[in-house]
Motif scaffolding. Structure first.
Motif, mmCIF file in Angstrom:
data_model
loop_
_atom_site.group_PDB
_atom_site.id
_atom_site.type_symbol
_atom_site.label_atom_id
_atom_site.label_comp_id
_atom_site.label_asym_id
_atom_site.label_seq_id
_atom_site.Cartn_x
_atom_site.Cartn_y
_atom_site.Cartn_z
ATOM 1 N N PRO A 1 26.042 20.447 68.227
ATOM 2 C CA PRO A 1 27.299 20.437 67.478
ATOM 3 C C PRO A 1 28.487 20.081 68.373
ATOM 4 C CG PRO A 1 26.607 22.688 67.910
ATOM 5 C CD PRO A 1 25.526 21.791 68.435
ATOM 6 N N VAL A 2 29.247 19.087 67.953
ATOM 7 C CA VAL A 2 30.371 18.589 68.741
ATOM 8 C C VAL A 2 31.709 18.930 68.090
ATOM 9 C CG1 VAL A 2 31.384 16.522 69.803
ATOM 10 C CG2 VAL A 2 28.912 16.682 69.532
ATOM 11 N N HIS A 3 31.758 18.887 66.766
ATOM 12 C CA HIS A 3 33.008 19.114 66.034
ATOM 13 C C HIS A 3 32.733 19.936 64.791
ATOM 14 C CE1 HIS A 3 34.270 15.401 68.164
ATOM 15 N NE2 HIS A 3 33.176 14.873 67.685
ATOM 16 N N LEU B 1 26.183 18.763 59.044
ATOM 17 C CA LEU B 1 25.715 19.918 58.282
ATOM 18 C C LEU B 1 26.862 20.378 57.389
ATOM 19 C CD1 LEU B 1 23.673 22.188 57.648
ATOM 20 C CD2 LEU B 1 24.695 23.466 59.543
ATOM 21 N N VAL B 2 26.621 20.429 56.097
ATOM 22 C CA VAL B 2 27.627 20.855 55.125
ATOM 23 C C VAL B 2 27.514 22.368 54.941
ATOM 24 C CG1 VAL B 2 28.406 20.640 52.733
ATOM 25 C CG2 VAL B 2 27.553 18.624 53.957
ATOM 26 N N CYS B 3 28.557 23.068 55.345
ATOM 27 C CA CYS B 3 28.613 24.525 55.172
ATOM 28 C C CYS B 3 29.499 24.798 53.964
ATOM 29 C CB CYS B 3 29.170 25.200 56.431
ATOM 30 S SG CYS B 3 28.152 24.937 57.889
ATOM 31 N N ASP B 4 28.859 24.932 52.801
ATOM 32 C CA ASP B 4 29.598 25.108 51.557
ATOM 33 C C ASP B 4 29.184 26.364 50.796
ATOM 34 O OD1 ASP B 4 27.087 24.185 50.853
ATOM 35 O OD2 ASP B 4 27.820 22.629 49.496
ATOM 36 N N THR B 5 28.424 27.220 51.445
ATOM 37 C CA THR B 5 28.062 28.503 50.850
ATOM 38 C C THR B 5 28.698 29.607 51.684
ATOM 39 O OG1 THR B 5 26.069 28.819 52.191
ATOM 40 C CG2 THR B 5 25.821 27.567 50.110
ATOM 41 N N PRO B 6 28.903 30.786 51.097
ATOM 42 C CA PRO B 6 29.486 31.880 51.886
ATOM 43 C C PRO B 6 28.683 32.173 53.164
ATOM 44 C CG PRO B 6 29.538 32.447 49.564
ATOM 45 C CD PRO B 6 28.750 31.156 49.686
ATOM 46 N N ARG B 7 27.371 32.125 53.077
ATOM 47 C CA ARG B 7 26.526 32.412 54.242
ATOM 48 C C ARG B 7 26.741 31.392 55.353
ATOM 49 N NH1 ARG B 7 21.652 30.903 56.275
ATOM 50 N NH2 ARG B 7 21.183 29.482 54.576
ATOM 51 N N LEU B 8 26.740 30.103 55.010
ATOM 52 C CA LEU B 8 26.917 29.063 56.028
ATOM 53 C C LEU B 8 28.331 29.050 56.588
ATOM 54 C CD1 LEU B 8 24.836 26.122 54.505
ATOM 55 C CD2 LEU B 8 24.276 27.496 56.536
ATOM 56 N N ARG B 9 29.338 29.264 55.734
ATOM 57 C CA ARG B 9 30.722 29.311 56.221
ATOM 58 C C ARG B 9 30.914 30.476 57.192
ATOM 59 N NH1 ARG B 9 31.853 28.108 50.701
ATOM 60 N NH2 ARG B 9 32.425 30.290 50.351
ATOM 61 N N GLU B 10 30.301 31.608 56.893
ATOM 62 C CA GLU B 10 30.397 32.774 57.780
ATOM 63 C C GLU B 10 29.736 32.481 59.129
ATOM 64 O OE1 GLU B 10 31.599 36.203 59.257
ATOM 65 O OE2 GLU B 10 32.029 35.778 57.148
ATOM 66 N N LEU C 1 31.545 12.434 52.778
ATOM 67 C CA LEU C 1 30.319 12.186 53.551
ATOM 68 C C LEU C 1 30.020 10.694 53.636
ATOM 69 C CD1 LEU C 1 28.087 15.112 52.245
ATOM 70 C CD2 LEU C 1 29.181 14.918 54.506
ATOM 71 N N GLU C 2 30.266 9.963 52.574
ATOM 72 C CA GLU C 2 30.038 8.513 52.599
ATOM 73 C C GLU C 2 30.953 7.842 53.608
ATOM 74 O OE1 GLU C 2 28.426 4.710 51.532
ATOM 75 O OE2 GLU C 2 27.684 6.773 51.578
ATOM 76 N N ALA C 3 32.207 8.293 53.690
ATOM 77 C CA ALA C 3 33.136 7.725 54.677
ATOM 78 C C ALA C 3 32.609 7.954 56.096
ATOM 79 C CB ALA C 3 34.525 8.348 54.519
ATOM 80 N N VAL D 1 33.179 23.658 55.439
ATOM 81 C CA VAL D 1 33.196 23.379 56.873
ATOM 82 C C VAL D 1 32.079 22.379 57.149
ATOM 83 C CG1 VAL D 1 32.993 24.312 59.214
ATOM 84 C CG2 VAL D 1 34.015 25.722 57.395
ATOM 85 N N LEU D 2 32.439 21.252 57.727
ATOM 86 C CA LEU D 2 31.450 20.241 58.115
ATOM 87 C C LEU D 2 31.202 20.377 59.603
ATOM 88 C CD1 LEU D 2 32.896 17.223 56.091
ATOM 89 C CD2 LEU D 2 31.148 18.870 55.390
ATOM 90 N N VAL D 3 29.965 20.645 59.975
ATOM 91 C CA VAL D 3 29.589 20.748 61.383
ATOM 92 C C VAL D 3 28.985 19.400 61.767
ATOM 93 C CG1 VAL D 3 28.197 21.971 63.092
ATOM 94 C CG2 VAL D 3 29.195 23.233 61.158
ATOM 95 N N VAL D 4 29.665 18.726 62.674
ATOM 96 C CA VAL D 4 29.305 17.361 63.041
ATOM 97 C C VAL D 4 28.550 17.402 64.366
ATOM 98 C CG1 VAL D 4 30.190 15.043 63.496
ATOM 99 C CG2 VAL D 4 31.315 16.512 61.801
ATOM 100 N N CYS D 5 27.330 16.876 64.341
ATOM 101 C CA CYS D 5 26.419 16.995 65.477
ATOM 102 C C CYS D 5 26.031 15.633 66.046
ATOM 103 C CB CYS D 5 25.142 17.711 65.041
ATOM 104 S SG CYS D 5 25.405 19.338 64.335
#
Length: 177
Positions: free
Chosen positions: A144-146, A48-57, A30-32, A78-82
């Motif tokens: 969300p773009v990437h 947006l950091v998706c690091d829980t089962p709910r967010l990854r789903e 994230l710092e990079a 999964v990092l959702v880049v907006c």
């Protein structure tokens, strides 16, 4: 490892071990991205950091073609880049919005940092942004773009000859006028 070696080692990982990404490695990734350059230092990118089962789903619902084991490619992260709407620099000549470029630089820097830390990634653009907005409950000013999947690879990079066969020849890449 030199940057050239790092760039050649990196590939689009599509299978991950069932192993979480350590908090300190996520922080470095994230710092990079946070320090990535942007047009006129507007910094319109949010992650947006998706690091829980709910967010990854939820991320996998938006990228349903790549849904695997409750995530995108089965990644533990999964990092959702907006793009923050209205925050990016606009080129005065044609009103080109730098948001897509700025967020691409962020993803690139996070991707290479992950590789440097022994992690693998896949840059995902084939997802439905509307589904991502709805599923993840993104605010109306974030688009969300990437997505960037991150984790420990359960697959391997193709051999150098196979990789070279999929790469544009320098004679086509470098233009001469």
């Amino acid at each position: 490892m030199s940057y050239a070696e790092l760039a050649r080692a990196r590939y689009s990982c599509r299978a991950y071990e069932d192993r979480p990404v350590e908090a300190e490695k996520l922080a470095a990734i994230l710092e990079a991205g946070r320090i990535a350059p942007s047009a006129c230092n507007k910094h319109p990118t949010r992650v947006l950091v998706c690091d829980t089962p709910r967010l990854r789903e939820k991320a996998a619902t938006a990228a349903h073609h790549f849904a695997k084991k409750g995530s995108v490619f089965g990644a533990p992260l999964v990092l959702v880049v907006c793009d923050k709407m209205g925050a990016a620099w606009l080129r005065s000549y044609d009103q080109m919005n730098s948001g897509d470029i700025d967020s691409s630089i962020v993803v690139d820097q996070m991707m290479m940092q992950a590789e440097d830390l022994g992690l693998s990634t896949c840059w995902v653009c084939h997802f439905d942004p509307r589904v991502a907005i709805d599923e993840l409950g993104l605010p109306s000013d974030l688009y969300p773009v990437h997505m960037l999947t991150v984790g420990y690879a359960a697959d391997r990079i193709a051999d150098p000859e196979a990789r070279e066969a999929r790469t544009i020849p320098m004679s086509e890449f470098r233009l001469t006028v």
